[in-house]
Design an enzyme around this catalytic site. Structure first.
Site, PDB file in Angstrom:
ATOM      1  CB  SER A 183      35.920 -15.711  73.002  1.00 26.16           C
ATOM      2  OG  SER A 183      36.421 -14.368  72.599  1.00 26.16           O
ATOM      3  CG  HIS A 211      35.769 -19.172  75.058  1.00 23.88           C
ATOM      4  ND1 HIS A 211      34.587 -19.636  74.221  1.00 23.88           N
ATOM      5  CD2 HIS A 211      35.162 -17.631  75.100  1.00 23.88           C
ATOM      6  CE1 HIS A 211      33.398 -18.404  73.991  1.00 23.88           C
ATOM      7  NE2 HIS A 211      33.882 -17.087  74.599  1.00 23.88           N
ATOM      8  CE  LYS A 242      30.887 -18.221  76.559  1.00 19.81           C
ATOM      9  NZ  LYS A 242      31.663 -17.051  77.312  1.00 19.81           N
TER      10      LYS A 242
HETATM   11  C1  LIG Z   1      31.273 -15.779  78.097  1.00 19.55           C
HETATM   12  C2  LIG Z   1      32.077 -15.784  78.603  1.00 19.55           C
HETATM   13  C3  LIG Z   1      31.262 -14.805  79.503  1.00 19.55           C
HETATM   14  C4  LIG Z   1      30.046 -14.984  80.858  1.00 19.55           C
HETATM   15  O1  LIG Z   1      29.671 -15.690  80.930  1.00 19.55           O
HETATM   16  P1  LIG Z   1      28.571 -16.040  81.429  1.00 19.55           P
HETATM   17  O2  LIG Z   1      27.466 -17.251  82.215  1.00 19.55           O
HETATM   18  O3  LIG Z   1      27.109 -15.912  79.809  1.00 19.55           O
HETATM   19  O4  LIG Z   1      27.865 -14.150  81.736  1.00 19.55           O
HETATM   20  C5  LIG Z   1      33.089 -14.685  80.816  1.00 19.55           C
HETATM   21  N1  LIG Z   1      34.187 -14.707  80.824  1.00 19.55           N
HETATM   22  C6  LIG Z   1      34.095 -15.019  79.523  1.00 19.55           C
HETATM   23  C7  LIG Z   1      35.795 -15.263  79.387  1.00 19.55           C
HETATM   24  C8  LIG Z   1      33.567 -15.446  78.966  1.00 19.55           C
HETATM   25  O5  LIG Z   1      33.755 -16.037  77.229  1.00 19.55           O
END
Ligand SMILES: *Cc1c(COP(=O)(O)O)cnc(C)c1O
Length: 391
Positions: A183, A211, A242
């Site tokens: 990210s 992502h 996301k």
């Molecule tokens: C955002 C993210 C998470 C967490 O996801 P949530 O569903 O918001 O808990 C886990 N791993 C990665 C790589 C992320 O970018």
């Protein structure tokens, strides 16, 4: 509250503020989207959400959520294995498994929980987990909860990963773990090379595609599709929070025996409430829109991201080559990154500066995230604002 404890907390909080690490939250007064309003009455163009496709406030998805409530109720007041499983949850598991090229899937309240619950039931002190040094916090925590031997390899460094695999040769099972898209830099892990090494050293592969799911790869199926190895990754974890609508929820997608074991033993699954049916219903809709779109969102997002990257380079900014909608504008100097982000905000553009310890020292940047919802005009405004700010 015990006054010593309160004093201690105040001191620690001041310390965080002193180090300029204190996180303030801006309050939105509108739904998530490319154009938002904040509590200070400011209308801003938003370039810092993970709303890659623009599903967060999509009409069809909102309707699916509303219908989900109507048909299935608001909540289940139960974990899955007691009385918290409805057909809509089974449907979502089937759809996310198929979308990611896996045999089966299991839902969690969040991907944080999916990563927290995936290792401990599968691996113990006879095994080794080999993990990219920049992996997401939830993968790191998940690994800590298992008793397996932990080996870290340098970010995306296949030679170092190979060393890790050799170090783990005596373990019963080995698993390589990585984010699919990281990210902070927006770089895509070479899943094909990782699978090759895994085959050679008899290891499993786990990719967290939070992502990536929804827009990376020709039809948005993620980093495995992008790297031409769809169906070859043993475990894919991902989020519904996301690109797929942005509400909440996560999943582990894998071979059916793995999923079956997690349903028996994974603690965040067993001891946490079921996903709200509205969210499950809307997520089913998001996946169906993606399938029907046949890669339209992926190519749209790629074109918009490439346009921004290219024009920023022409304007003299340091923007690394990339393939994703996460575009770091490298400024290196921490206070410069903060000042430029502040200047952009004054000019109605919302972006976030990142500095140490979120990114390495001396690698401060502003991270721009493009969404399908952004028009060319929106992106041109961002380009112009960067040009002005840099003066
Ligand atoms: C955002 C993210 C998470 C967490 O996801 P949530 O569903 O918001 O808990 C886990 N791993 C990665 C790589 C992320 O970018």
């Amino acid at each position: 509250m015990n006054s010593d404890f309160r004093d201690y907390l105040s001191e620690e909080l001041n310390d965080i503020k002193g180090k300029k690490l204190y996180k303030n939250e801006r309050v939105l007064t509108t739904p998530q989207g490319s154009h938002i309003e904040t509590e200070d009455g400011k209308k801003v163009l938003n370039f810092c959400s993970n709303n890659y496709i623009g599903f967060a406030n999509n009409d069809a998805i909102k309707k699916a959520a509303a219908l989900g409530i109507e048909k299935w109720g608001f909540g289940l007041s139960s974990v899955r294995f007691i009385c918290g499983t409805q057909s809509v949850h089974k449907q979502l598991e089937k759809d996310i498994a198929e979308f990611t090229g896996c045999e089966d899937a299991i839902l969690y309240a969040a991907c944080f929980d999916a990563n927290g619950g995936v290792f401990e039931p599968l691996f113990d002190n006879n095994d080794a987990i080999i993990s990219d040094e920049l992996n997401h916090a939830s993968i790191i925590d998940g690994i800590r909860l298992s008793k397996a031997k932990r080996i870290r390899y340098k970010h995306m460094d296949m030679a170092d990963l190979k060393k890790g695999l050799i170090e783990a040769e005596d373990s019963r099972f080995r698993i390589i773990c990585t984010d699919g898209v990281f990210s902070m830099d927006g770089d895509i892990t070479p899943v094909d090379k990782i699978c090759e090494l895994a085959e050679k050293y008899n290891a499993l592969v786990m990719v967290d595609d939070s992502h990536a799911t929804g827009y990376i790869g020709k039809t948005g199926r993620g980093s495995a599709e992008y790297c031409g190895v769809l169906g070859k990754v043993d475990i894919i974890t991902t989020t519904f929070g996301k690109a797929l609508g942005g509400a909440s929820g996560g999943a582990v997608c894998a071979r059916k025996e793995i999923v079956e074991m997690l349903r028996q033993k994974s603690r965040p699954y067993l001891f946490s409430n079921t996903l709200p049916p509205a969210v499950a219903s809307a997520s089913v809709k998001a996946l169906s829109l993606l399938k029907m779109s046949n890669g339209k969102y992926s190519s749209d997002l790629k074109n918009k991201s490439d346009y921004f990257r290219g024009r920023m380079k022409e304007q003299g900014f340091d923007v690394p080559d990339g393939e994703t909608a996460i575009i770091p504008v490298m400024l290196y100097d921490e206070s410069l990154a903060v000042r430029i982000a502040e200047n952009l905000y004054e000019n109605g553009i919302y972006v976030i500066p990142f500095s140490f310890p979120v990114v390495p020292k001396g690698k401060a940047r502003i991270r721009v995230q493009i969404s399908c919802e952004h028009t060319t005009n929106d992106i041109n405004r961002l380009l112009e604002a960067f040009k002005q700010a840099s003066r």
